[in-house]
Structures are given as structure tokens and as C-alpha cells.
Design an enzyme around this catalytic site. Structure first.
Site: not given
Ligand SMILES: Cc1ncc(COP(=O)(O)O)c(C=O)c1O
Lengths: 150, 414
Positions: B370, B207, B128, B204, B230
């Protein structure tokens, strides 16, 4: 939401068979515009001769709305005066931001009147304007360039 | 597969989520398949937030009164619940931040303080943007080199390049579960390889934690970042878990109130973790909400939720395979695969797919999610993505598949 109001046949026809698609030479300015929310990308070139739009060529990947709108835009501006094209852009923009309340003149806008339905879908307004704003941007860059040359 | 103790009662679960009964037209409920973007919230979480605001609201750590003490206790309780939920050794290993992105920026800033030219940071092409851009910025600041794992044609992490992690590697940061491909990555193995070269391992887990039983100790990683919204919790809250001895060594990131020990005009000393990383008034009620979310998930049981989602993903993979012209991005079997189901349909742009589905009340995501580098790697500009969670049903998958068939007819038939 009635998707038939959004996806008029004219729009789908242009999406399937885009007019003036592809990048061509010569050109005075090339721009790259993106719609970051959905990732649509468009590279567009203009070829001006004085105040006449000789050619608008483009390569883009995007949704049916943005692709069809770009296709129709090129039909409306190529072979006409630049001032006319920019005027159409301003009117088209006003219609797109008019939430369905602003009408376009069919004689001048031809296939572009099909976008009247798109104006009721706020999320798609940006798509419909992508090609037009790229054209206006490129045209401005090209005329600035011409000014510098002379 | 371990059998589930009690049969998973999705109808009961759905009763806790009033929004799932929302209608887009009279008598027609919405179909929410965008939980990978953000999950819906059960009544229990919303009630906990309302109760905190209506009965216990005050600032934490510094208010010397009844409500201040209650708010502080609620906030610290939430920390302890989250710590327990992910198998942390102690609550002080849990740092609350604004979201996962803030957490990954914290990781990049604190771990990257000592990097320089010649040092290497390793990520992957399936990340992401939140786990790419902070490392790019770090590389730019320090002169370190950013490298990345590629993916295989099936959409798994390509671990074949043995030299990618080496003695120059200082940080390895990869996603546990891909938000596009659904791939579940072999974190423990990657961590072992990274640790053999003395590198620090960041995960990270945005998910992962919402969907899989989590034991940070067993994964053997150093920093582990996820996001409340999430996993049934509120927005505005992210979590950084870190091994305590690592957190204790790291410099602060943001400066301000609460993160200090003594402040003098000539310089300050910093509080111990987790306070060191929580400058300013923290997301108090958000933490309370996440605490309630964790209670909710735990009451059902993460193994049961993972098992249920596995069934649902299997069902969805079979259903999507029947749609003409649909190409799935990522593994086509449910083995080591999460609930993100990204796909392309020939000649129909994802934006148009979303629009047609929305006209039938179906919520999915279209775009690059993203993860633009991943899409570039796959040779596509964007994709559509449905994503499932514990409250989704087979009937909703059928609704999706029907609507996708209608969508292809709509664009091809006219
Ligand atoms: C794999 C992953 N990392 C990071 C994020 C970012 O999360 P946040 O928008 O809460 O910072 C997301 C969600 O959009 C994600 O799916």
C-alpha cells in the site's frame, strides 16, 4: 506445499530467458494489465493480419509465474490463427481454475503444461493468467478496431 | 538507551499467543514476521472479547438496562484506557472509528471542509495509500493543491525544502513510522514548522503507537490516527485522537444515530466530541478488546517493548546484510528505525520470495505494501517485507535469513 511442484524447470527457464519480450511495432492494440494484490504489471501489444496473430510483444515486471506464463503464451499464439489462440486461452483458464484436476494436452500446450502444478496454488492462479487475459483483451480490441476500419 | 527494569522475557510473552505455536507441518512451528500487516492477539485480548460477548453484550448509550449500562461502561472504560495509553488530556479526545483509513478520511473531510484553490496540503512520498488517497480526493473536491516531502537516499524524510510548508499550507499529514522503510519521522519538528504557518498537523501513527511509547501532547500534533489490529487488538477499530478544542470546532463527518443533539425534519444539531464523530452503533467489543491490548502492552511497558524491538531490529539488520544480493529499502542502521524490514533480492520477484518462505512456514509480505508511490520513488516495483513485534525472537530471524539464502540458491542454482 512442495515448491518444486510449483516451480518446474520449464517455468524457471522461461523466467530467465523470456521469449518474444520487448515492445514492437506495428500493432493494432495495446493493453496494460495489473495484478493489484502483488503489483505485477504488464503492457502487451498484438499485431494481427486478418485472423492471423503476426506478433505479440510485451513489457512486464512480475513474478516468475506471470513472466514465464506470458513468455510461453506468446510462443503458442504467434503465427497461428486468432481463434486458435483464444481457444487455448479458454482451455488454459479452465485448467488453472481446476485445482489440479484438469489436464492439458501436451501436443497443443507444449511448455504450458508445466503450469499444472501452479493450479494447486490458488494465490498464483492470477499470476499465471495475467499474460493470457491481456492477450485476449488486446486481441478483442484489435478485432473491434479492424471492424471499425472496414 | 534507557535500561529496561525487568529483563524482557520473550518466552513468557509467547505463551500468551497460542497462534505462534501453530505448525505448518508436523513438529514445525510457523514463523510470523508480518506484524506490520496485522499483529497477533494474546489470549488476554481474545478472553476479554469473549467475556464481553458472553456476559455483558448490549448496545451502548441507549439501552436502559443492566447489560446496556455494563456495555456502555466497558466501552467508555476502553476509551479512557486508550486515552491514558497515548497521553491524551481527557478521554473525550479519543474517537473510535472503523480503522486507520476511516480515521484519515474523517480527518480529510472535517479539516478540509473550508479548503479552496490556493490552499495547500502537504504529505510525504513515504505514506501508506490511506494517508495519500483521502488527501488527493480532498484536493480534487476543493481545488486545493497536494504537495509532498521527498525522501533522502537513506530513506529518511527530506526536510531540506524549506518552502514546502509555507503560508498557503493548511494541512500537513505525515506518517510517524514508515510501514516500508521503518523510518521514524521527526514529528515534533515538523509540527512546529507547520504550526508556525497556522497549519493543522495530522499524523498517521498506525506503525508508531504499537511499538513506541506515545505521548500525543509532547508530539505537539492536532489529529493522530492509529489502528487497533496492529497493536494486539481486534480488527474493525481505528482511533482518532484530537486536541479537544480542535475536535469541538470540526464539523461532523458521517451522519446518523448517536452523533446528534436534536434532530428535526428542518435540521439537526450535533453532539459534542467524541460522539459527534461516532455515528451509529460503534465498534463496542472491538474497543473492549483494544482496552485489553493496551493493558497488556502497559503491563510489559512500552519503553521495554521499544527497547526489545530495537535489539531485534539490530539483529535482523545484521542478519539480512549477510544474504547475497539482498538490498534493504530504508535506513541500514537501527537508529530511529522501526521494525519494518523491506528488501529486494536481485532477480527474484517478491512474490516468489514469499512463496518459498511460505513453504517453510514463514509469513512475510510481498508487493508494494500500500505504498506504491514510495516504491516508484525508490525505482522498484515491489518489495518483500518482514516486520517484527514484541513476540518475535532472534531464532525466528535466523530462520528467515536461512530461508532467504535457500531462496537465492533455489532460483540461481537451477
Ligand atoms: C502506515 C499505515 N497507515 C495506515 C494503515 C491502514 O490501516 P487500516 O488498514 O487499519 O486502515 C496501515 C496499515 O496497513 C499502515 O501501515
Amino acid at each position: 506445499m512442495d515448491v518444486n511442484a510449483l516451480y518446474q524447470d520449464i517455468i524457471l527457464e522461461h523466467y530467465r530467458a523470456k521469449s518474444n519480450s520487448g515492445l514492437r511495432e506495428p500493432y493494432q492494440a495495446e493493453v496494460h494489465h495489473v495484478n493489484p494484490s502483488c503489483g505485477d504489471e504488464l503492457t502487451l501489444r498484438v499485431n494481427l493480419d486478418g485472423d492471423q496473430v503476426v506478433d505479440v510483444s510485451y513489457l512486464g515486471e512480475g513474478c516468475s509465474i506471470s513472466q514465464a506464463s506470458t513468455s510461453i503464451m506468446t510462443e503458442l499464439v504467434i503465427g497461428h490463427g486468432l481463434a486458435h489462440g483464444l481457444e487455448l486461452y479458454e482451455e488454459f483458464k479452465e485448467m488453472m481454475h481446476g485445482q489440479g484436476k484438469v489436464e492439458l494436452d501436451e501436443d497443443r500446450f507444449e511448455d504450458a503444461i508445466a503450469f499444472h502444478g501452479v493450479a494447486k496454488f490458488p494465490a498464483r492462479v492470477k499470476c499465471a493468467l495475467l499474460g493470457w487475459s491481456a492477450f485476449a483483451d488486446a486481441a478483442h480490441q484489435a478485432t473491434e478496431g479492424q471492424g471499425a476500419d472496414r | 538507551m534507557t535500561p529496561v527494569a525487568a529483563p524482557f522475557d520473550v518466552a513468557r510473552v509467547r505463551e500468551d499467543f497460542p497462534i505462534l505455536a501453530r505448525e505448518y507441518a508436523p513438529g514445525k512451528p510457523i514463523t510470523y514476521l508480518d506484524s506490520g500487516n496485522t499483529s497477533q492477539k494474546p489470549r488476554q485480548v481474545v478472553d476479554a472479547i469473549a467475556d464481553h460477548y458472553l456476559q455483558h453484550n448490549a448496545n451502548v448509550a441507549r439501552a436502559m438496562h443492566l447489560l446496556g449500562a455494563e456495555a456502555t461502561e466497558a466501552y467508555e472504560n476502553a476509551r479512557a484506557k486508550v486515552a491514558g495509553f497515548i497521553g491524551a488530556n481527557r478521554p473525550e479526545e479519543v474517537v473510535f472509528v472503523g480503522n486507520a483509513s476511516a480515521g484519515l478520511n474523517l480527518a480529510a473531510h472535517t479539516l478540509g471542509a473550508g479548503l479552496g484553490p490556493g490552499d495547500e496540503i502537504v504529505i510525504s512520498v513515504m505514506e501508506h495509500h490511506s494517508n495519500i488517497v483521502p488527501w488527493q480526493m480532498l484536493a480534487e473536491r476543493t481545488g486545493a493543491t497536494l504537495r509532498w516531502f521527498d525522501i533522502t537516499d537513506e530513506g529518511r524524510l527530506d526536510l531540506s525544502d524549506e518552502s514546502l510548508i509555507n503560508e498557503r499550507t493548511k494541512i500537513v499529514s505525515v506518517t510517524w513510522v514508515s510501514n516500508v522503510l521503518g523510518t521514524v519521522n521527526p514529528i515534533a519538528g515538523i509540527a512546529e514548522r507547520a504550526h508556525a504557518f497556522g497549519a493543522t498537523v495530522v499524523v498517521d501513527a498506525s506503525q508508531g503507537v504499537p511499538h513506541l511509547p506515545t505521548d500525543v501532547s509532547a508530539l505537539g500534533v492536532d489529529l493522530f490516527v492509529f489502528t487497533s489490529h496492529k497493536m494486539l487488538g481486534p480488527t474493525g477499530l481505528g482511533v482518532v485522537w484530537g486536541r479537544y478544542d480542535l475536535l469541538a470546532e470540526l464539523p461532523p463527518f458521517l451522519g446518523g444515530g448517536e452523533m446528534i443533539e436534536v434532530v428535526r425534519m428542518t435540521g439537526s444539531t450535533y453532539a459534542a466530541p467524541p460522539a459527534r464523530f461516532e455515528a451509529g452503533t460503534p465498534p463496542i467489543v472491538q474497543a473492549v478488546g483494544l482496552g485489553a491490548a493496551v493493558d497488556y502492552l502497559s503491563a510489559i511497558g512500552m519503553p521495554a517493548i521499544a527497547e526489545r524491538e530495537h535489539q531485534l531490529v539490530e539483529y535482523a539488520l545484521a542478519g539480512l546484510a549477510t544474504v547475497p544480493g539482498l538490498r534493504l529499502l530504508g535506513p541500514t542502521t537501527s537508529h530511529n528505525r522501526g521494525g519494518a524490514l523491506a528488501f529486494r533480492i536481485d532477480d527474484i520477484h517478491p512474490h516468489d520470495v514469499s512463496q518459498l518462505l511460505d513453504s517453510r512456514g514463514i509469513a512475510i509480505r510481498g508487493g508494494h505494501h500500500c505504498a506504491r508511490p514510495l516504491h516508484e520513488r525508490l525505482g522498484v516495483q515491489s518489495s518483500s517485507r518482514a516486520s517484527v513485534y514484541l513476540y518475535n525472537t532472534e531464532a525466528e530471524i535466523d530462520t528467515l535469513v536461512d530461508a532467504l539464502n535457500w531462496t537465492t540458491d533455489f532460483f540461481k542454482g537451477r
